[in-house]
Design a protein around this motif. Structure first.
Motif, PDB file in Angstrom:
ATOM      1  N   ARG A   1      -1.681  -0.860  -3.911  1.00  0.00           N
ATOM      2  CA  ARG A   1      -2.878  -0.093  -3.585  1.00  0.00           C
ATOM      3  C   ARG A   1      -2.451   1.332  -3.266  1.00  0.00           C
ATOM      4  NH1 ARG A   1      -6.618   0.008   1.554  1.00  0.00           N
ATOM      5  NH2 ARG A   1      -4.649  -0.395   2.606  1.00  0.00           N
ATOM      6  N   LEU A   2      -3.038   2.311  -3.933  1.00  0.00           N
ATOM      7  CA  LEU A   2      -2.720   3.722  -3.703  1.00  0.00           C
ATOM      8  C   LEU A   2      -3.867   4.361  -2.940  1.00  0.00           C
ATOM      9  CD1 LEU A   2      -0.797   6.098  -4.187  1.00  0.00           C
ATOM     10  CD2 LEU A   2      -1.970   6.497  -6.371  1.00  0.00           C
TER      11      LEU A   2
ATOM     12  N   GLN B   1       1.557   8.619  -7.753  1.00  0.00           N
ATOM     13  CA  GLN B   1       1.215   8.093  -9.074  1.00  0.00           C
ATOM     14  C   GLN B   1       2.436   7.466  -9.744  1.00  0.00           C
ATOM     15  OE1 GLN B   1      -1.802   7.839 -10.221  1.00  0.00           O
ATOM     16  NE2 GLN B   1      -2.817   9.026  -8.603  1.00  0.00           N
TER      17      GLN B   1
ATOM     18  N   THR C   1       0.844  -1.187   0.000  1.00  0.00           N
ATOM     19  CA  THR C   1       0.000   0.000   0.000  1.00  0.00           C
ATOM     20  C   THR C   1       0.878   1.235   0.000  1.00  0.00           C
ATOM     21  OG1 THR C   1      -1.844  -1.056   1.175  1.00  0.00           O
ATOM     22  CG2 THR C   1      -1.706   1.346   1.291  1.00  0.00           C
TER      23      THR C   1
ATOM     24  N   TRP D   1       4.823   5.928  -8.113  1.00  0.00           N
ATOM     25  CA  TRP D   1       4.946   4.624  -7.477  1.00  0.00           C
ATOM     26  C   TRP D   1       3.935   3.644  -8.063  1.00  0.00           C
ATOM     27  CZ3 TRP D   1       8.592   2.256  -5.151  1.00  0.00           C
ATOM     28  CH2 TRP D   1       9.534   2.934  -4.371  1.00  0.00           C
ATOM     29  N   LYS D   2       2.722   4.105  -8.300  1.00  0.00           N
ATOM     30  CA  LYS D   2       1.692   3.238  -8.864  1.00  0.00           C
ATOM     31  C   LYS D   2       2.086   2.764 -10.254  1.00  0.00           C
ATOM     32  CE  LYS D   2      -2.408   1.290  -9.084  1.00  0.00           C
ATOM     33  NZ  LYS D   2      -2.713   0.069  -8.313  1.00  0.00           N
TER      34      LYS D   2
END
Length: 268
Positions: free
Chosen positions: A232-233, A222, A206, A224-225
């Protein structure tokens, strides 16, 4: 390691559940987790640690980048008798948590405003503000107005915390004093940069970001996503870069939910 475990680890909830390692950010210390450690200790076997060169702990002999710091945290786990653990970290600690998940030592990773995705002008901004946080608050600490009043905390600590008026005076004093005590502050700041190769973790991750983070900006989540599409962001609305005192219940819930995702994955 024995003396380190005795002096630089706060253990709460031993025997209460799965192990959970808490890792603070650059310039702070294990007391950063004081607002949430009791809540987490009701469910987990929790260990909050001082990173090397912070909180009075001895510095590493090698360069203190996220690789060597992750390896040190794994040695701490070995000393605690933990093969794997849930890991939660803030800022630098968040980057370390993700790195440990990538290295296979985490059951899950919760990263609160993790470092590692600072680019362009964001880098001199973050480094400059961290140096301000190291030198200015500690010099004003003798003036109790900055730690003991809501207005003082808002004026001095608003960069790092979204709701500094909510924190206790004792927490404010600890947050103000910690950076000046960090003997490895500059060396660690220079060593930790944008992440390089990162094997995708196979456990739940997360990435949680305070919407009022003014040190590492929310749009870095974003990035990292994009790097970890399965992560999970989560947006922590109204919370700052160090969210634990802003809303202890919400931070506890985010960490707990990540651990539950790991349990759900293990049961399928």
């Amino acid at each position: 390691m024995e003396s380190y475990l005795a002096d630089h680890v706060t253990r709460v909830g031993a025997g209460n559940g799965e192990p959970l390692l808490l890792i603070h950010g650059l310039g702070h210390c294990k007391e950063a987790w004081d607002p949430v450690i009791g809540l987490l200790g009701a469910r987990f076997d929790v260990a909050a640690i001082d990173l090397p060169g912070f909180g009075g702990a001895p510095a590493l002999e090698e360069t203190p980048d996220d690789h060597s710091l992750s390896a040190f945290c794994e040695q701490v786990m070995d000393g605690l008798g933990w093969d794997r653990a849930h890991v939660a970290g803030n800022s630098l600690g968040g980057l370390i948590a993700i790195r440990m998940a990538s290295r296979g030592r985490a059951l899950s990773a919760t990263a609160l405003s993790p470092g590692g995705m600072i680019r362009g002008w964001e880098k001199p901004w973050a480094r400059g503000m961290l140096r301000v946080a190291k030198h200015v608050p500690s010099r004003l600490l003798p003036l109790g107005v900055f730690s003991d009043t809501v207005l003082g905390r808002k004026a001095l600590l608003g960069l790092m915390f979204g709701k500094p008026g909510r924190m206790t005076p004792s927490y404010a004093r600890s947050a103000m004093a910690a950076p000046a005590r960090a003997t490895a502050f500059e060396e660690t700041l220079d060593a930790v940069d944008e992440i390089d190769h990162l094997p995708p973790p196979t456990v739940p991750v997360t990435i949680a970001w305070g919407s009022r983070d003014m040190l590492l900006f929310p749009w870095q989540g974003q990035r990292w996503k994009a790097t970890l599409p399965d992560a999970r962001l989560v947006t922590l609305r109204g919370l700052g870069h160090v969210p634990m005192p802003d809303d202890p219940g919400l931070v506890t819930d985010v960490i707990t939910r990540t651990t539950e995702l790991a349990q759900d994955t293990a049961s399928t």
